[in-house]
Design a protein around this motif. Structure first.
Motif, PDB file in Angstrom:
ATOM      1  N   VAL A  91       7.992 -30.812  11.899  1.00 40.72           N
ATOM      2  CA  VAL A  91       6.554 -31.068  11.842  1.00 40.72           C
ATOM      3  C   VAL A  91       6.243 -32.371  11.104  1.00 40.72           C
ATOM      4  O   VAL A  91       6.711 -32.592   9.985  1.00 40.72           O
ATOM      5  CB  VAL A  91       5.828 -29.901  11.137  1.00 40.72           C
ATOM      6  N   ILE A  92       5.451 -33.216  11.751  1.00 40.12           N
ATOM      7  CA  ILE A  92       4.900 -34.417  11.124  1.00 40.12           C
ATOM      8  C   ILE A  92       3.381 -34.258  11.133  1.00 40.12           C
ATOM      9  O   ILE A  92       2.802 -33.961  12.177  1.00 40.12           O
ATOM     10  CB  ILE A  92       5.297 -35.696  11.877  1.00 40.12           C
ATOM     11  N   VAL A  93       2.745 -34.424   9.977  1.00 37.09           N
ATOM     12  CA  VAL A  93       1.307 -34.186   9.872  1.00 37.09           C
ATOM     13  C   VAL A  93       0.593 -35.452   9.420  1.00 37.09           C
ATOM     14  O   VAL A  93       0.980 -36.073   8.425  1.00 37.09           O
ATOM     15  CB  VAL A  93       1.000 -33.047   8.882  1.00 37.09           C
ATOM     16  N   GLU A  94      -0.461 -35.833  10.136  1.00 33.35           N
ATOM     17  CA  GLU A  94      -1.288 -36.964   9.718  1.00 33.35           C
ATOM     18  C   GLU A  94      -1.847 -36.711   8.320  1.00 33.35           C
ATOM     19  O   GLU A  94      -2.001 -35.571   7.890  1.00 33.35           O
ATOM     20  CB  GLU A  94      -2.449 -37.171  10.701  1.00 33.35           C
ATOM     21  N   LYS A  95      -2.143 -37.793   7.626  1.00 36.92           N
ATOM     22  CA  LYS A  95      -2.763 -37.643   6.308  1.00 36.92           C
ATOM     23  C   LYS A  95      -4.214 -37.196   6.484  1.00 36.92           C
ATOM     24  O   LYS A  95      -4.850 -37.557   7.464  1.00 36.92           O
ATOM     25  CB  LYS A  95      -2.686 -38.960   5.519  1.00 36.92           C
ATOM     26  N   PRO A  96      -4.760 -36.423   5.545  1.00 36.39           N
ATOM     27  CA  PRO A  96      -4.043 -35.700   4.497  1.00 36.39           C
ATOM     28  C   PRO A  96      -3.302 -34.513   5.102  1.00 36.39           C
ATOM     29  O   PRO A  96      -3.623 -34.093   6.217  1.00 36.39           O
ATOM     30  CB  PRO A  96      -5.181 -35.217   3.595  1.00 36.39           C
ATOM     31  N   LEU A  97      -2.339 -33.968   4.376  1.00 34.08           N
ATOM     32  CA  LEU A  97      -1.588 -32.841   4.915  1.00 34.08           C
ATOM     33  C   LEU A  97      -2.541 -31.724   5.323  1.00 34.08           C
ATOM     34  O   LEU A  97      -2.403 -31.139   6.397  1.00 34.08           O
ATOM     35  CB  LEU A  97      -0.592 -32.343   3.872  1.00 34.08           C
ATOM     36  N   GLU A  98      -3.494 -31.395   4.500  1.00 40.04           N
ATOM     37  CA  GLU A  98      -4.606 -30.488   4.800  1.00 40.04           C
ATOM     38  C   GLU A  98      -5.701 -30.791   3.786  1.00 40.04           C
ATOM     39  O   GLU A  98      -5.602 -31.766   3.049  1.00 40.04           O
ATOM     40  CB  GLU A  98      -4.170 -29.013   4.760  1.00 40.04           C
ATOM     41  N   ILE A  99      -6.753 -29.976   3.744  1.00 32.16           N
ATOM     42  CA  ILE A  99      -7.904 -30.341   2.915  1.00 32.16           C
ATOM     43  C   ILE A  99      -8.009 -29.568   1.602  1.00 32.16           C
ATOM     44  O   ILE A  99      -8.894 -29.854   0.797  1.00 32.16           O
ATOM     45  CB  ILE A  99      -9.220 -30.208   3.709  1.00 32.16           C
ATOM     46  N   THR A 100      -7.115 -28.580   1.389  1.00 31.88           N
ATOM     47  CA  THR A 100      -7.055 -27.910   0.090  1.00 31.88           C
ATOM     48  C   THR A 100      -5.593 -27.732  -0.301  1.00 31.88           C
ATOM     49  O   THR A 100      -4.706 -27.707   0.561  1.00 31.88           O
ATOM     50  CB  THR A 100      -7.729 -26.519   0.102  1.00 31.88           C
ATOM     51  N   ILE A 107       1.465 -24.727   4.681  1.00 29.64           N
ATOM     52  CA  ILE A 107       2.275 -25.528   5.606  1.00 29.64           C
ATOM     53  C   ILE A 107       3.677 -25.734   5.041  1.00 29.64           C
ATOM     54  O   ILE A 107       4.684 -25.553   5.738  1.00 29.64           O
ATOM     55  CB  ILE A 107       1.584 -26.883   5.885  1.00 29.64           C
ATOM     56  N   ILE A 108       3.748 -26.116   3.774  1.00 25.47           N
ATOM     57  CA  ILE A 108       5.039 -26.357   3.124  1.00 25.47           C
ATOM     58  C   ILE A 108       5.906 -25.108   3.167  1.00 25.47           C
ATOM     59  O   ILE A 108       7.088 -25.153   3.532  1.00 25.47           O
ATOM     60  CB  ILE A 108       4.825 -26.834   1.674  1.00 25.47           C
ATOM     61  N   GLU A 109       5.322 -23.982   2.797  1.00 23.07           N
ATOM     62  CA  GLU A 109       6.063 -22.720   2.752  1.00 23.07           C
ATOM     63  C   GLU A 109       6.520 -22.278   4.137  1.00 23.07           C
ATOM     64  O   GLU A 109       7.636 -21.754   4.294  1.00 23.07           O
ATOM     65  CB  GLU A 109       5.197 -21.645   2.096  1.00 23.07           C
ATOM     66  N   ALA A 110       5.686 -22.490   5.159  1.00 22.75           N
ATOM     67  CA  ALA A 110       6.058 -22.098   6.521  1.00 22.75           C
ATOM     68  C   ALA A 110       7.232 -22.925   7.024  1.00 22.75           C
ATOM     69  O   ALA A 110       8.146 -22.398   7.676  1.00 22.75           O
ATOM     70  CB  ALA A 110       4.863 -22.258   7.457  1.00 22.75           C
ATOM     71  N   CYS A 111       7.238 -24.207   6.723  1.00 23.44           N
ATOM     72  CA  CYS A 111       8.344 -25.067   7.164  1.00 23.44           C
ATOM     73  C   CYS A 111       9.631 -24.703   6.426  1.00 23.44           C
ATOM     74  O   CYS A 111      10.712 -24.679   7.030  1.00 23.44           O
ATOM     75  CB  CYS A 111       7.978 -26.532   6.966  1.00 23.44           C
ATOM     76  N   GLU A 112       9.523 -24.410   5.136  1.00 21.76           N
ATOM     77  CA  GLU A 112      10.704 -23.991   4.380  1.00 21.76           C
ATOM     78  C   GLU A 112      11.253 -22.675   4.920  1.00 21.76           C
ATOM     79  O   GLU A 112      12.463 -22.510   5.089  1.00 21.76           O
ATOM     80  CB  GLU A 112      10.344 -23.853   2.900  1.00 21.76           C
ATOM     81  N   ALA A 113      10.365 -21.730   5.213  1.00 18.69           N
ATOM     82  CA  ALA A 113      10.784 -20.405   5.681  1.00 18.69           C
ATOM     83  C   ALA A 113      11.461 -20.472   7.041  1.00 18.69           C
ATOM     84  O   ALA A 113      12.352 -19.662   7.341  1.00 18.69           O
ATOM     85  CB  ALA A 113       9.572 -19.473   5.743  1.00 18.69           C
ATOM     86  N   ASN A 114      11.052 -21.433   7.860  1.00 19.85           N
ATOM     87  CA  ASN A 114      11.597 -21.541   9.214  1.00 19.85           C
ATOM     88  C   ASN A 114      12.701 -22.598   9.336  1.00 19.85           C
ATOM     89  O   ASN A 114      13.194 -22.850  10.436  1.00 19.85           O
ATOM     90  CB  ASN A 114      10.470 -21.833  10.206  1.00 19.85           C
ATOM     91  N   GLY A 115      13.059 -23.214   8.218  1.00 16.82           N
ATOM     92  CA  GLY A 115      14.164 -24.163   8.221  1.00 16.82           C
ATOM     93  C   GLY A 115      13.919 -25.432   9.007  1.00 16.82           C
ATOM     94  O   GLY A 115      14.848 -25.999   9.585  1.00 16.82           O
ATOM     95  N   VAL A 116      12.652 -25.890   9.015  1.00 16.56           N
ATOM     96  CA  VAL A 116      12.335 -27.130   9.727  1.00 16.56           C
ATOM     97  C   VAL A 116      11.869 -28.183   8.736  1.00 16.56           C
ATOM     98  O   VAL A 116      11.390 -27.872   7.647  1.00 16.56           O
ATOM     99  CB  VAL A 116      11.263 -26.904  10.811  1.00 16.56           C
ATOM    100  N   LYS A 117      12.020 -29.439   9.118  1.00 19.61           N
ATOM    101  CA  LYS A 117      11.603 -30.543   8.260  1.00 19.61           C
ATOM    102  C   LYS A 117      10.096 -30.751   8.370  1.00 19.61           C
ATOM    103  O   LYS A 117       9.497 -30.556   9.424  1.00 19.61           O
ATOM    104  CB  LYS A 117      12.341 -31.828   8.652  1.00 19.61           C
ATOM    105  N   LEU A 118       9.484 -31.171   7.263  1.00 21.11           N
ATOM    106  CA  LEU A 118       8.056 -31.463   7.210  1.00 21.11           C
ATOM    107  C   LEU A 118       7.855 -32.856   6.637  1.00 21.11           C
ATOM    108  O   LEU A 118       8.449 -33.201   5.614  1.00 21.11           O
ATOM    109  CB  LEU A 118       7.338 -30.433   6.330  1.00 21.11           C
TER     110      LEU A 118
END
Length: 233
Positions: A91-100, A107-118
């Motif tokens: 996953v590559i996310v435009e800035k800002p990563l999100e608004i809160t 987002i960070i936790e989901a990528c870590e849990a699924n073993g994908v790069k963010l």
């Protein structure tokens, strides 16, 4: 080496920048675009020779898709990023990563849990001058740094905010002069100096109409290392 297949979610103005960058990268290929507006999806596909989707599940099921770029309005990053991570796509996310902070952490936790790069889109770190400064700081060439500032005295016209109903709203833009305009300078400030431990700020909407967010802001900072700083946006 395997060619990496990219897909873009959200086919507004910035999607063209992503599409051209992807196709310029060795070993990478733009394979798909997704947008809720069918005409946009079709046009994107025709322009870049890829598949245009309006259905998220079908987009994520594309067999050539390895990496997803999120280019939707800021407050909509979460849903696309979570779906992509669950589908085991990087996953590559435009800035800002999100608004809160809470939504960023999801987002960070989901990528870590699924073993994908963010990755977040913060290109200023890759410019030559900031990299030279960062290396000089790490080598101790500036000695003990006691003050560092970010000054971003740019201006977005009223027409910019009027160009999209989501711009200048708390729900989808998440902020104005800081979250949207000054974010790259603030990112560099923290990259150079480390985390901020205390902050005091004033914000206001002084130069625009019909927006909810701030267009002017000043902040006093204390960094975790004891240094002080300022942000002007």
């Amino acid at each position: 080496m395997k060619t990496l297949g990219f897909g873009v979610i959200g086919l507004g103005v910035i999607s063209d920048v992503h599409a051209k960058a992807i196709n310029d990268l060795p070993g990478c290929k733009l394979v798909a675009g997704l947008d809720a507006v069918e005409a946009r999806a079709k046009q994107f596909g025709e322009t870049y020779g890829c598949r245009g989707y309006t259905d998220l599940d079908a987009f994520l099921a594309d067999e050539e898709l390895d990496i997803v770029t999120i280019a939707t309005p800021s407050g909509l990053h979460l849903s696309g990023a979570l779906a992509a991570a669950k589908a085991k796509k990087h996953v590559i996310v435009e800035k800002p990563l999100e608004i809160t902070k809470e939504r960023c952490n999801q987002i960070i936790e989901a990528c870590e849990a699924n073993g994908v790069k963010l990755a977040g889109v913060f290109p200023s770190r890759y410019h030559e001058a900031p990299r030279l400064i960062k290396r000089a700081i790490e080598e101790g060439r500036f000695g003990k740094i006691v003050m560092a500032d970010a000054q971003v005295k740019w201006f977005r016209t009223q027409a910019y905010y009027d160009s999209g109903a989501w711009r200048g709203t708390w729900k989808l833009d998440g902020g104005g002069a800081l979250m949207n305009q000054s974010i790259h300078a603030i990112d560099l400030l923290q990259w150079f100096m480390g985390e901020v431990s205390e902050v005091f700020a004033f914000t206001g909407t002084l130069a625009h109409e019909r927006i909810e967010v701030e267009d002017t802001a000043v902040a006093a900072l204390r960094f975790a290392n004891g240094a002080m700083g300022m942000i002007e946006g």
